[in-house]
Design an enzyme around this catalytic site. Sequence first.
Site, PDB file in Angstrom:
ATOM      1  N   LYS A   1       0.509  -0.807   0.236  1.00 43.49           N
ATOM      2  CA  LYS A   1       0.065  -0.094  -0.250  1.00 43.49           C
ATOM      3  C   LYS A   1       0.700   0.894  -0.376  1.00 43.49           C
ATOM      4  O   LYS A   1       2.189   1.237   0.182  1.00 43.49           O
ATOM      5  CB  LYS A   1      -0.980   0.544   1.250  1.00 43.49           C
ATOM      6  CG  LYS A   1      -0.156  -0.475   2.209  1.00 43.49           C
ATOM      7  CD  LYS A   1      -0.648  -0.194   4.061  1.00 43.49           C
ATOM      8  CE  LYS A   1      -0.178  -0.632   5.280  1.00 43.49           C
ATOM      9  NZ  LYS A   1      -0.713  -1.110   5.627  1.00 43.49           N
TER      10      LYS A   1
ATOM     11  N   TYR B   1      17.193  29.203   7.195  1.00 43.01           N
ATOM     12  CA  TYR B   1      16.135  29.965   7.843  1.00 43.01           C
ATOM     13  C   TYR B   1      15.843  30.015   9.413  1.00 43.01           C
ATOM     14  O   TYR B   1      16.569  29.621  10.149  1.00 43.01           O
ATOM     15  CB  TYR B   1      14.553  28.777   7.729  1.00 43.01           C
ATOM     16  CG  TYR B   1      14.349  29.258   6.315  1.00 43.01           C
ATOM     17  CD1 TYR B   1      14.083  30.413   6.184  1.00 43.01           C
ATOM     18  CD2 TYR B   1      14.272  28.531   5.623  1.00 43.01           C
ATOM     19  CE1 TYR B   1      13.062  30.915   4.923  1.00 43.01           C
ATOM     20  CE2 TYR B   1      13.218  28.301   4.198  1.00 43.01           C
ATOM     21  CZ  TYR B   1      13.068  29.847   3.957  1.00 43.01           C
ATOM     22  OH  TYR B   1      12.228  29.972   2.814  1.00 43.01           O
TER      23      TYR B   1
HETATM   24  C1  LIG Z   1      -0.104  -2.190   6.841  1.00 37.80           C
HETATM   25  C2  LIG Z   1      -0.674  -3.161   6.948  1.00 37.80           C
HETATM   26  C3  LIG Z   1       0.438  -5.083   6.810  1.00 37.80           C
HETATM   27  C4  LIG Z   1       2.157  -3.675   6.812  1.00 37.80           C
HETATM   28  O1  LIG Z   1       2.076  -3.331   8.555  1.00 37.80           O
HETATM   29  P1  LIG Z   1       3.985  -3.290   8.510  1.00 37.80           P
HETATM   30  O2  LIG Z   1       3.491  -2.911  10.022  1.00 37.80           O
HETATM   31  O3  LIG Z   1       4.295  -2.964   7.919  1.00 37.80           O
HETATM   32  O4  LIG Z   1       5.040  -4.611   8.862  1.00 37.80           O
HETATM   33  C5  LIG Z   1      -0.139  -5.769   7.466  1.00 37.80           C
HETATM   34  N1  LIG Z   1      -1.684  -6.162   7.659  1.00 37.80           N
HETATM   35  C6  LIG Z   1      -2.292  -4.593   7.383  1.00 37.80           C
HETATM   36  C7  LIG Z   1      -3.780  -4.860   7.655  1.00 37.80           C
HETATM   37  C8  LIG Z   1      -1.979  -3.548   7.094  1.00 37.80           C
HETATM   38  O5  LIG Z   1      -3.141  -2.670   6.883  1.00 37.80           O
END
Ligand SMILES: *Cc1c(COP(=O)(O)O)cnc(C)c1O
Length: 346
Positions: free
Chosen positions: A35, A242
């Site tokens: 994602k 800055y």
């Molecule tokens: C994002 C997510 C993962 C992966 O999690 P990490 O902590 O990045 O390994 C797994 N399962 C779900 C449902 C998620 O939303």
Amino acid sequence: MTAPLRLRLDAAALVANWRTLDRLSGAAACGAAVKADGYGLGAAQVVQRLAAAGARDFFVSNWAEAVALAPLGVTVSVLHGVRDEDRGVALTGIARPVLNTDAQVARWREAGGGLCDVMVDTGMNRLGVSAAAVTGGLLDGLRIETLMSHLACADEDSAMNDRQRVALAGLAGRTSARRLSLANSAGVALGCGYAFDLVRPGLALYGGVPRPDMAAILRQVVTPQAQVLQRRRVSTGATVGYNATWTATHDTEVAILNIGYADGYARGFSDRGCARVADGTALPVIGRVSMDLIAIDVSAAPGVLEGDWIGLDFALPAASAACGLSQYELLTRLGPRYDREWVSGA
Ligand SMILES: *Cc1c(COP(=O)(O)O)cnc(C)c1O
């Protein structure tokens, strides 16, 4: 056209991290959370490499992300399930929805949708149907591939981990699901009791270290690099950047780099970040990080000239401690201005 900043992405390290997580998960399959554009690395590139290594299950948040991966022909699950607006695209079969609510279950049933996944809440109270609803028959008649839940505290030694594990295990055989899945990256380190049939790491694939005990076995994947736009001498008593937060205590050689907080190089790296030339010499960030620029002290690197490329320290646990952002934020804020260059490191 080449950008003045790039992400060096180590394909060998990405694949090695996946293999490590796969091995730690015993007989369970190891998928990948991709994602948010593969946590900022580029989802399609990540998926191609991990699919070639043997990964078969990929997780995105929404349908736009699934559509982007459709040409690759891999199995994708959409973690946020099916809204009314998603019905059309979901029924094309490019990905499986992960049904999260009673209404989503009803919608999928009415739509005559096929194979799906289901999220059950085991205590995080984020997404998922209740375990009681599952045992009460909510999912009867659905064709389910994976029944999953999500750990709230896997990066800590919390009693909640075991409660969630037991709650999911209690649903074995209560639905048509072919597989159960619980562990994210940190969950993989909790041991094989947490792996069930499928694990879903994200962060650790990309070099994030969710638990200290994983530091030695995971490799850094992402290194931002930026080009020198100007080299200048700053005289004793003069300031840089800055709000003039940094003052030269002696005549200092300074290089200005083409990267800033708009590129996810967090403002928290002001006076705390570090750049590095090829021989390993450390070049500290001085003054405030600007939107598109930073200044580094190059007094120790007389050879650095306008147009040279400089790497920034980005080992995620250390970078997170330095700037105050989580490792997840450090990755997912890496913006669109980088060229993303995949290399095969050592
Ligand atoms: C994002 C997510 C993962 C992966 O999690 P990490 O902590 O990045 O390994 C797994 N399962 C779900 C449902 C998620 O939303």
